[in-house]
Write an enzyme that holds these catalytic residues in place. Structure first.
Site, mmCIF file in Angstrom:
data_model
loop_
_atom_site.group_PDB
_atom_site.id
_atom_site.type_symbol
_atom_site.label_atom_id
_atom_site.label_comp_id
_atom_site.label_asym_id
_atom_site.label_seq_id
_atom_site.Cartn_x
_atom_site.Cartn_y
_atom_site.Cartn_z
ATOM 1 N N HIS A 215 -26.028 28.582 39.998
ATOM 2 C CA HIS A 215 -27.311 29.125 39.525
ATOM 3 C C HIS A 215 -27.735 28.406 38.245
ATOM 4 O O HIS A 215 -28.930 28.243 37.974
ATOM 5 C CB HIS A 215 -27.177 30.634 39.296
ATOM 6 C CG HIS A 215 -28.472 31.295 38.924
ATOM 7 N ND1 HIS A 215 -29.620 31.181 39.685
ATOM 8 C CD2 HIS A 215 -28.825 32.073 37.845
ATOM 9 C CE1 HIS A 215 -30.617 31.861 39.102
ATOM 10 N NE2 HIS A 215 -30.152 32.399 37.990
ATOM 11 N N ASN B 181 -31.657 21.281 44.112
ATOM 12 C CA ASN B 181 -30.362 20.673 44.473
ATOM 13 C C ASN B 181 -30.406 20.243 45.937
ATOM 14 O O ASN B 181 -31.217 20.760 46.713
ATOM 15 C CB ASN B 181 -29.217 21.686 44.297
ATOM 16 C CG ASN B 181 -29.473 22.987 45.052
ATOM 17 O OD1 ASN B 181 -30.208 23.858 44.577
ATOM 18 N ND2 ASN B 181 -28.897 23.095 46.227
ATOM 19 N N HIS C 83 -34.878 40.320 44.456
ATOM 20 C CA HIS C 83 -34.410 39.689 45.687
ATOM 21 C C HIS C 83 -33.696 40.714 46.561
ATOM 22 O O HIS C 83 -33.121 41.684 46.064
ATOM 23 C CB HIS C 83 -33.410 38.569 45.377
ATOM 24 C CG HIS C 83 -33.918 37.545 44.418
ATOM 25 N ND1 HIS C 83 -33.961 37.764 43.068
ATOM 26 C CD2 HIS C 83 -34.398 36.291 44.622
ATOM 27 C CE1 HIS C 83 -34.447 36.689 42.468
ATOM 28 N NE2 HIS C 83 -34.725 35.783 43.380
ATOM 29 N N SER D 66 -37.117 31.328 40.180
ATOM 30 C CA SER D 66 -36.101 31.068 39.152
ATOM 31 C C SER D 66 -36.441 29.833 38.340
ATOM 32 O O SER D 66 -36.736 28.773 38.888
ATOM 33 C CB SER D 66 -34.741 30.799 39.805
ATOM 34 O OG SER D 66 -34.255 31.936 40.419
ATOM 35 N N TYR E 45 -30.841 40.354 47.774
ATOM 36 C CA TYR E 45 -29.408 40.417 47.449
ATOM 37 C C TYR E 45 -29.095 41.317 46.261
ATOM 38 O O TYR E 45 -27.941 41.672 46.031
ATOM 39 C CB TYR E 45 -28.827 39.010 47.217
ATOM 40 C CG TYR E 45 -29.413 38.241 46.046
ATOM 41 C CD1 TYR E 45 -29.128 38.568 44.726
ATOM 42 C CD2 TYR E 45 -30.246 37.154 46.272
ATOM 43 C CE1 TYR E 45 -29.651 37.860 43.669
ATOM 44 C CE2 TYR E 45 -30.782 36.427 45.231
ATOM 45 C CZ TYR E 45 -30.486 36.791 43.924
ATOM 46 O OH TYR E 45 -31.024 36.085 42.885
ATOM 47 N N ALA F 33 -37.231 28.498 43.777
ATOM 48 C CA ALA F 33 -36.309 27.371 43.654
ATOM 49 C C ALA F 33 -35.503 27.339 44.948
ATOM 50 O O ALA F 33 -35.152 28.389 45.491
ATOM 51 C CB ALA F 33 -35.392 27.574 42.457
ATOM 52 N N HIS G 240 -35.311 35.276 35.364
ATOM 53 C CA HIS G 240 -36.443 36.094 35.832
ATOM 54 C C HIS G 240 -36.782 37.111 34.747
ATOM 55 O O HIS G 240 -35.970 37.975 34.423
ATOM 56 C CB HIS G 240 -36.086 36.826 37.130
ATOM 57 C CG HIS G 240 -36.017 35.928 38.317
ATOM 58 N ND1 HIS G 240 -37.049 35.809 39.208
ATOM 59 C CD2 HIS G 240 -35.052 35.087 38.732
ATOM 60 C CE1 HIS G 240 -36.721 34.933 40.145
ATOM 61 N NE2 HIS G 240 -35.498 34.487 39.876
ATOM 62 N N MET H 167 -33.277 32.066 48.763
ATOM 63 C CA MET H 167 -32.895 33.484 48.842
ATOM 64 C C MET H 167 -34.070 34.429 48.587
ATOM 65 O O MET H 167 -33.863 35.593 48.245
ATOM 66 C CB MET H 167 -31.789 33.765 47.820
ATOM 67 C CG MET H 167 -30.577 32.860 47.940
ATOM 68 S SD MET H 167 -29.384 33.211 46.629
ATOM 69 C CE MET H 167 -28.278 31.803 46.800
HETATM 70 N N1 HPA Z 1 -29.556 27.682 48.479
HETATM 71 C C1 HPA Z 1 -30.138 28.902 48.328
HETATM 72 N N2 HPA Z 1 -30.912 29.200 47.302
HETATM 73 C C2 HPA Z 1 -31.116 28.254 46.373
HETATM 74 C C3 HPA Z 1 -30.533 26.981 46.476
HETATM 75 C C4 HPA Z 1 -29.712 26.690 47.583
HETATM 76 O O1 HPA Z 1 -29.166 25.581 47.740
HETATM 77 N N3 HPA Z 1 -30.943 26.283 45.374
HETATM 78 C C5 HPA Z 1 -31.755 27.124 44.653
HETATM 79 N N4 HPA Z 1 -31.861 28.310 45.259
#
Ligand code: HPA
Length: 276
Positions: free
Chosen positions: A247, A235, A86, A33, A88, A116, A64, A211
């Site tokens: 996101h 983050n 993904h 991402s 999900y 990411a 994406h 993820m």
């Molecule tokens: N958790 C899961 N996936 C992520 C995160 C997170 O904190 N940051 C970016 N992708």
């Protein structure tokens, strides 16, 4: 034992790529991402949208792109997946299998996977890059569920190739990039983790959470590809600060670490450690 002969779909997809790009990439790269600007660095780029291929994922996630870009970086021919699917999105852990089988059929032997991720360590802040040394998959999902051959019993003891990791650390040093190393833990998403899940992940040994990546690494090892993987930390993981995760934040912060990762990979590609 590895994943075996190329499927007809993978062969047809590889033939399509060969008909459009006169290159034989040995290296594949999956972009996470917000890392899509990598494709700007590709010389002589030939772009093929995923929907031209049999079985490629149709990414539904903003950030994406959904195309395969074949070209050169530092003289090295490379096949870049700009966008991934993904678990999900459809509840299928093997959603990347046809795409990775296609790269394998094309002659790709090394796969670089990027993502990411949320960071669990104070010394691995947003904007930093983590070299993945190992992963944790505590979910019940595995992309090889249903595979019939004994090749499904893939060894994961050395999933993240030691020679490629060594080369990454050297390249980071040369570029003056602080490259942290750590363990990536896969959560299905798409909701972010809870603070309690992050506390549990920390106890279990995770340094970053995300993820993606884990199913692709399992599939890549099934296909006997060497794997190198990086997390761009976007983050602090849930509960580490008072802030809610989003996101949008992932997409906003990813280019900061992405710029470092691009420099690092460019340096590596100039002297890529060939497979022995
Ligand atoms: N958790 C899961 N996936 C992520 C995160 C997170 O904190 N940051 C970016 N992708």
């Amino acid at each position: 034992m590895s994943g075996g002969a190329a499927t007809p779909a993978a062969q047809a997809n590889a033939a399509l790529i060969r008909s459009r790009a006169e290159l034989s990439p040995r290296i594949g790269l999956v972009l996470g991402s917000g890392l899509g600007s990598f494709i700007d660095a590709i010389g002589d780029a030939v772009t093929i949208p995923y929907d031209a291929f049999d079985g490629f994922p149709a990414p539904s996630v903003s950030g994406h792109a959904g195309s395969l870009v074949i070209g050169h970086i530092e003289g090295a021919p490379i096949a870049v997946m700009a966008g991934r699917a993904h678990y999900y999105e459809h509840g299928r852990a093997d959603v990347m299998r046809p795409a990775l089988e296609t790269l394998h059929a094309l002659g790709v032997g090394d796969l670089i996977v990027t993502n990411a991720a949320g960071g669990l360590r104070d010394d691995n802040p947003p904007g930093s890059v983590m070299l993945i040394t190992d992963h944790i998959n505590l979910g019940v999902h595995n992309p090889l569920i249903g595979e019939a051959s004994d090749a499904r019993f893939v060894g994961m003891t050395q999933a993240y190739d030691a020679a490629l990791r060594e080369a990454a650390l050297t390249a980071a040093d040369s570029e003056g990039i602080a490259l942290h190393q750590g363990v990536y833990m896969w959560f299905s998403g798409p909701s972010f983790e809870t603070p309690a899940e992050i506390r549990a992940a920390r106890v279990l040994g995770a340094d970053a959470v995300g993820m993606s990546t884990v199913p692709e690494v399992v599939l890549a090892r099934f296909l006997d590809l060497r794997v190198l993987a990086f997390s761009v930390i976007t983050n602090y993981a849930a509960g580490m600060t008072g802030a809610e995760l989003s996101h949008q934040e992932t997409k906003d912060v990813a280019p900061r670490g992405g710029e470092k990762l691009m420099r690092l990979l460019t340096r590596m590609l100039a002297a890529w450690p060939e497979r022995k």
